[in-house]
Scaffold this motif. Structure first.
Motif, short mmCIF file in Angstrom:
data_model
loop_
_atom_site.label_atom_id
_atom_site.label_comp_id
_atom_site.label_asym_id
_atom_site.label_seq_id
_atom_site.Cartn_x
_atom_site.Cartn_y
_atom_site.Cartn_z
N ASN A 483 22.31 15.46 -15.55
CA ASN A 483 21.59 14.30 -16.08
C ASN A 483 22.30 13.00 -15.71
O ASN A 483 23.53 12.91 -15.74
CB ASN A 483 21.48 14.39 -17.60
N ASN A 484 21.50 11.99 -15.40
CA ASN A 484 22.05 10.66 -15.12
C ASN A 484 21.85 9.78 -16.35
O ASN A 484 20.72 9.57 -16.80
CB ASN A 484 21.36 10.04 -13.91
N ASP A 485 22.94 9.28 -16.90
CA ASP A 485 22.89 8.43 -18.09
C ASP A 485 23.54 7.10 -17.75
O ASP A 485 24.77 7.00 -17.70
CB ASP A 485 23.61 9.11 -19.26
N PRO A 486 22.74 6.04 -17.53
CA PRO A 486 23.31 4.74 -17.17
C PRO A 486 24.19 4.13 -18.26
O PRO A 486 25.01 3.25 -17.98
CB PRO A 486 22.07 3.87 -16.91
N GLN A 487 24.03 4.60 -19.50
CA GLN A 487 24.82 4.08 -20.61
C GLN A 487 26.18 4.77 -20.74
O GLN A 487 27.03 4.34 -21.52
CB GLN A 487 24.05 4.27 -21.92
N MET A 488 26.39 5.83 -19.97
CA MET A 488 27.63 6.59 -20.09
C MET A 488 28.82 5.79 -19.57
O MET A 488 28.74 5.13 -18.53
CB MET A 488 27.51 7.91 -19.33
N ASP A 489 29.94 5.86 -20.29
CA ASP A 489 31.17 5.20 -19.89
C ASP A 489 31.63 5.79 -18.56
O ASP A 489 31.48 6.98 -18.29
CB ASP A 489 32.24 5.41 -20.96
N ASP A 490 32.23 4.94 -17.70
CA ASP A 490 32.68 5.38 -16.38
C ASP A 490 33.70 6.51 -16.48
O ASP A 490 33.79 7.36 -15.59
CB ASP A 490 33.31 4.21 -15.63
N TYR A 491 34.47 6.53 -17.58
CA TYR A 491 35.46 7.59 -17.78
C TYR A 491 34.78 8.95 -17.81
O TYR A 491 35.22 9.91 -17.15
CB TYR A 491 36.22 7.33 -19.08
N TYR A 492 33.69 9.06 -18.57
CA TYR A 492 32.97 10.33 -18.68
C TYR A 492 32.21 10.64 -17.39
O TYR A 492 32.09 11.80 -17.00
CB TYR A 492 32.02 10.31 -19.88
N SER A 493 31.70 9.60 -16.74
CA SER A 493 31.00 9.81 -15.46
C SER A 493 31.96 10.38 -14.42
O SER A 493 31.58 11.24 -13.62
CB SER A 493 30.41 8.48 -14.96
N GLU A 494 33.20 9.89 -14.45
CA GLU A 494 34.21 10.40 -13.50
C GLU A 494 34.46 11.88 -13.74
O GLU A 494 34.55 12.67 -12.79
CB GLU A 494 35.51 9.61 -13.65
N THR A 495 34.56 12.27 -15.02
CA THR A 495 34.76 13.68 -15.36
C THR A 495 33.56 14.51 -14.93
O THR A 495 33.70 15.59 -14.35
CB THR A 495 35.01 13.85 -16.87
N LYS A 496 32.38 14.01 -15.23
CA LYS A 496 31.15 14.72 -14.89
C LYS A 496 31.04 14.95 -13.38
O LYS A 496 30.74 16.06 -12.93
CB LYS A 496 29.93 13.94 -15.39
N ASP A 497 31.33 13.91 -12.60
CA ASP A 497 31.25 14.03 -11.14
C ASP A 497 32.27 15.04 -10.62
O ASP A 497 31.99 15.80 -9.68
CB ASP A 497 31.48 12.67 -10.48
N ALA A 498 33.46 15.05 -11.23
CA ALA A 498 34.50 15.98 -10.78
C ALA A 498 34.12 17.42 -11.08
O ALA A 498 34.39 18.32 -10.27
CB ALA A 498 35.83 15.63 -11.45
N VAL A 499 33.50 17.65 -12.23
CA VAL A 499 33.03 19.00 -12.56
C VAL A 499 31.96 19.43 -11.56
O VAL A 499 31.97 20.55 -11.04
CB VAL A 499 32.47 19.05 -14.00
N LYS A 500 31.07 18.51 -11.27
CA LYS A 500 29.96 18.77 -10.35
C LYS A 500 30.48 19.07 -8.94
O LYS A 500 29.97 19.97 -8.25
CB LYS A 500 29.04 17.55 -10.34
N GLU A 501 31.49 18.32 -8.53
CA GLU A 501 32.01 18.45 -7.16
C GLU A 501 33.18 19.42 -7.06
O GLU A 501 33.78 19.57 -5.99
CB GLU A 501 32.44 17.06 -6.67
N ASN A 502 33.52 20.04 -8.19
CA ASN A 502 34.61 21.01 -8.23
C ASN A 502 35.95 20.39 -7.82
O ASN A 502 36.75 20.98 -7.09
CB ASN A 502 34.29 22.21 -7.33
N THR A 503 36.20 19.17 -8.30
CA THR A 503 37.47 18.48 -8.00
C THR A 503 38.27 18.26 -9.29
O THR A 503 38.98 17.26 -9.41
CB THR A 503 37.22 17.14 -7.29
N ILE A 504 38.14 19.18 -10.25
CA ILE A 504 38.96 19.16 -11.46
C ILE A 504 40.27 19.88 -11.15
O ILE A 504 40.26 21.02 -10.68
CB ILE A 504 38.25 19.85 -12.64
#
Length: 775
Positions: A483-504
């Motif tokens: 899901n794309n949430d424009p209200q989400m803090d960049d900190y959580y977006s960074e975590t979400k993208d890393a999970v998605k891209e397998n870069t955790i």
């Protein structure tokens, strides 16, 4: 309409026979049938009793049945015997189905109502596994409940280690482990792959996957568990949702799923009006209209209290903190007499001592508890919540005023539920789910033979209740990762993208981009400066010894680390919360117990010494009552921002104070207790500990600086004493470690060795119960 036949025995008997036939053909999936059964048992118990024995079989409550005495019950007893033969338990058909599906599938997702007996099923399930088991729950409150129940379940087998964090301890005496963890603690398991062999992951209350923030971490931990432990079974349990299959789909897992609608506990619904009380059927159209209701000439809450039953009032936290409940429910509170049971008084004394509620520190929570009235909400410290739940489950509570903290599976059943408001958090599905979970608290399920149980639901707004009960509850069909949430803090977006891209990063459970930021040379220089201020020789200095200049510099240095961690500057409201939390963190790093931190905050915020001096002057007759009040009203409570999890980009401005415009005269001590716990839970534990620990760990790996390693111990355990650290790893709190004193000879990863003579002098039963696991 059901109410038309309540005074007609012949029609009641005919309807009961029809209900039993429907149960036989379809099972207990029709909630209206259960409502009718509850009404008939209440209004026509003599007629109802003739059918109650057969009813237990038809509801599948085989553990509540005796010898069959009819053809119907004999037929069902064969089914009962077959289940026992297969499982060695008198499971209900639903429990047996869940048990079988878990046995036959690597991944299984299911939903079931609160009266299904999931807790019992899970306990029995855990007995059969030979290796480690991981239970994942959404809150620390549920951890406390699970730990207590499991320690009781396995009290005869001390080789089973039950922990609320990931540690490889008690090695010499442990055959297997049961970990009970929140999603935030689970990643620690993946660092120890070769230490543990996990047979089962049990994700209870798995609808947390839909949470916009915590759902990101949930998706990550499931993904990691699949990667690290591909052969372990994974079970996802939900209450009341219609589509548990979606949980597997959005996590890309193959397996089986079921939604169970079978109910076994009845409800009687009552609307409170100015003219009196009215029965209504929430499943009927227009049930809120007077013509569709049945006059009920009894205040059921008063009646049940006089019969020594227990009542849950669902209220707002504001009405508890402001003490408005005293006026709103005065009629019922006055029916509660002082508690005099020795065991109950002992629990109350423990709570009073835990928060140091003495002298001028009057505690409303303790005051109410002495009348057998429990207050329960999310800001009550976990240790106190555990004692309150024990107080309630032992039968000492007459009334419980609670907020939504009881919705996530905390096992505190009541005879009746009074819903004062319909405020629930989340989207429409989450609100409906919250209401259904709440209603599940009314009606006790006991082991009493041939006894159909039911509870009462009292509301002021029957229309809202009816509308929400009729709506189905669903989990989201797409993962929060997608899901794309424009209200989400960049900190959580960074975590979400890393999970998605397998870069955790597997070791630190953080995005690789974030780790790179907080290991820069700039951060290393900050760490060096912090160490130089915080340490005197090899020991961390007391916060009270810092000069004002040093305190200001420490705040700025820690803040700069955190801002690098979240990749932006903190906003005004965030800074206020951060600074308050940092002081509490520094106190905790010095090994201070919750009680000691309360005392330090009381002195800082409420000017405790000034208050005590004024009260002493009055007690000595040196000033009048009027003068005492005037002096106390002149002492303003220091501003403290309301604790909220960081980061939070909505906190752009200075927020309101946790204590309003309170003065020393009007200050409510409980509000300090709640505020301090929220800071420790929401900010220190959830937001700050992890990033600071990572920074000092990385610095230690780079430099080998022993003070950095000690900082990690201070951050995690508030001590560098190895015995105290290991005692915490074994599950002992700061307060319990103080009680143990010198009765511990040694503690390490292998075992704890107690002094047999000195340990006998420790009188606290909760501490000794834990000690018994390791002797």
């Amino acid at each position: 309409m059901i109410f038309d036949i309540l005074n007609n025995p012949e029609k009641i008997e005919n309807d009961l026979q029809q209900i039993l036939l429907d149960l036989h053909e379809h099972g207990p999936i029709n909630q209206e049938n259960l409502e009718k059964l509850a009404l008939y048992k209440y209004f026509a118990s003599d007629i109802f009793k003739k059918y109650e024995s057969d009813l237990m079989y038809l509801l599948g409550l085989f553990y509540k049945t005796e010898k069959s005495d009819s053809l119907l019950s004999f037929a069902y007893s064969l089914f009962k015997d077959e289940i026992y033969k297969q499982t060695n338990n008198y499971f209900t058909p639903v429990q047996n189905s869940i048990y079988s599906e878990i046995e036959n599938n690597i991944n299984y997702s299911f939903s079931a109502p609160t009266s299904t007996g999931k807790s019992f099923l899970f306990r029995e399930l855990l007995k059969k596994y030979k290796n480690d088991v991981v239970i994942v729950v959404p809150s620390r409150a549920l951890i406390a409940e699970y730990i207590a129940v499991l320690r009781n379940t396995f009290k005869e087998d001390k080789s089973i280690l039950i922990l609320s964090f990931v540690e490889n301890i008690n090695i010499l005496k442990t055959s297997r482990r049961i970990f009970v963890l929140t999603p935030e603690r689970l990643p620690e398991l993946y660092k120890n792959k070769y230490s543990f062999k996990v047979d089962l992951f049990l994700f209870d209350e798995a609808q947390i996957a839909d949470d916009k923030i915590r759902g990101i971490n949930f998706a990550n931990i499931v993904k990691q568990s699949e990667k690290k432990y591909p052969d372990a079974k994974k079970v996802f349990a939900h209450p009341f949702i219609e589509n548990p299959d979606v949980q597997l789909e959005k996590l890309n897992l193959q397996g089986s799923s079921h939604s169970f609608n079978q109910m076994t506990v009845g409800k009687i619904f009552i609307q409170e009006k100015q003219k009196g009380y009215y029965l209504f059927n929430p499943y009927d159209e227009n049930s809120h209209l007077l013509r569709n209701q049945y006059f009920f000439d009894t205040d059921i809450i008063e009646k049940l209290l006089r019969e020594h039953k227990t009542i849950l009032f669902y209220v707002s936290k504001a009405s508890i903190v402001s003490k408005r409940i005293l006026s709103d429910f005065k009629k019922y509170i006055t029916l509660c007499e002082e508690v005099n049971n020795p065991e109950a008084l002992e629990i109350i004394e423990k709570i009073q001592n835990y928060i140091d509620a003495k002298d001028e520190r009057n505690s409303f929570l303790v005051y109410m508890l002495k009348k057998g009235i429990v207050i329960h909400h999310g800001s009550i410290p976990l240790d106190i919540r555990f004692l309150l739940e024990k107080f309630t489950n032992l039968g000492f509570a007459k009334i419980c005023f609670s907020t939504s903290t009881l919705l996530q599976g905390v096992n505190m059943p009541f005879d009746a539920l009074f819903i004062d408001n319909f405020r629930f958090y989340g989207n429409n599905d989450e609100k409906n789910l919250g209401l259904k979970n709440l209603i599940g608290r009314a009606g006790r399920t006991t082991n009493s033979y041939n006894n159909f149980e039911y509870g009462f639901i009292v509301v002021r707004n029957s229309k809202t209740l009816s509308e929400r009960l009729k709506q189905k509850s669903m989990v989201e069909s797409t993962s929060v990762i997608e899901n794309n949430d424009p209200q989400m803090d960049d900190y959580y977006s960074e975590t979400k993208d890393a999970v998605k891209e397998n870069t955790i990063d597997a070791e630190y459970n953080e995005p690789e981009t974030r780790l790179k930021r907080i290991t820069s040379s700039e951060i290393q220089r900050i760490v060096e400066r912090l160490i130089s201020i915080l340490f005197e020789k090899e020991i961390m200095r007391e916060y009270g010894s810092f000069s004002e200049k040093e305190r200001g510099e420490v705040r700025l240095l820690f803040r700069h680390i955190y801002e690098k961690y979240i990749n932006r500057q903190l906003l005004t409201g965030e800074i206020d919360i951060f600074n308050t939390a940092l002081i509490i963190l520094l106190w905790r790093m010095q090994g201070n117990s919750f009680k000691k931190i309360l005392n330090l905050r009381y002195a800082l915020i409420a000017h405790g010494s000034e208050i005590r001096n004024i009260i002493k002057l009055f007690d000595n007759g040196q000033i009048s009552r009027e003068e005492e009040q005037r002096f106390l009203e002149g002492i303003a409570i220091e501003y403290t921002p309301i604790p909220q999890t960081l980061p939070n980009k909505s906190l752009q401005r200075k927020g309101p104070s946790s204590f309003g415009w309170a003065t020393a005269y009007s200050f409510d001590y409980d509000s300090l207790v709640y505020d301090t716990y929220d800071y420790l839970d929401k900010v220190v534990e959830f937001s700050l500990i992890n990033p600071f620990t990572i920074v000092f760990q990385k610095y230690f790996e780079e430099t080998g600086n022993i003070k950095a390693e000690r900082m990690i111990s201070y951050l995690k355990y508030g001590s560098i004493d190895k015995t105290k650290i290991y005692l915490q790893k074994y599950g002992f709190s700061y307060d319990q470690i103080d009680l143990l004193g010198d009765s511990v000879i040694s503690a390490d990863e292998n075992h704890i060795i107690f002094d047999e003579n000195k340990i006998k002098n420790v009188k606290d039963p909760i501490t000794m119960e834990l000690v018994s696991r390791y002797i």
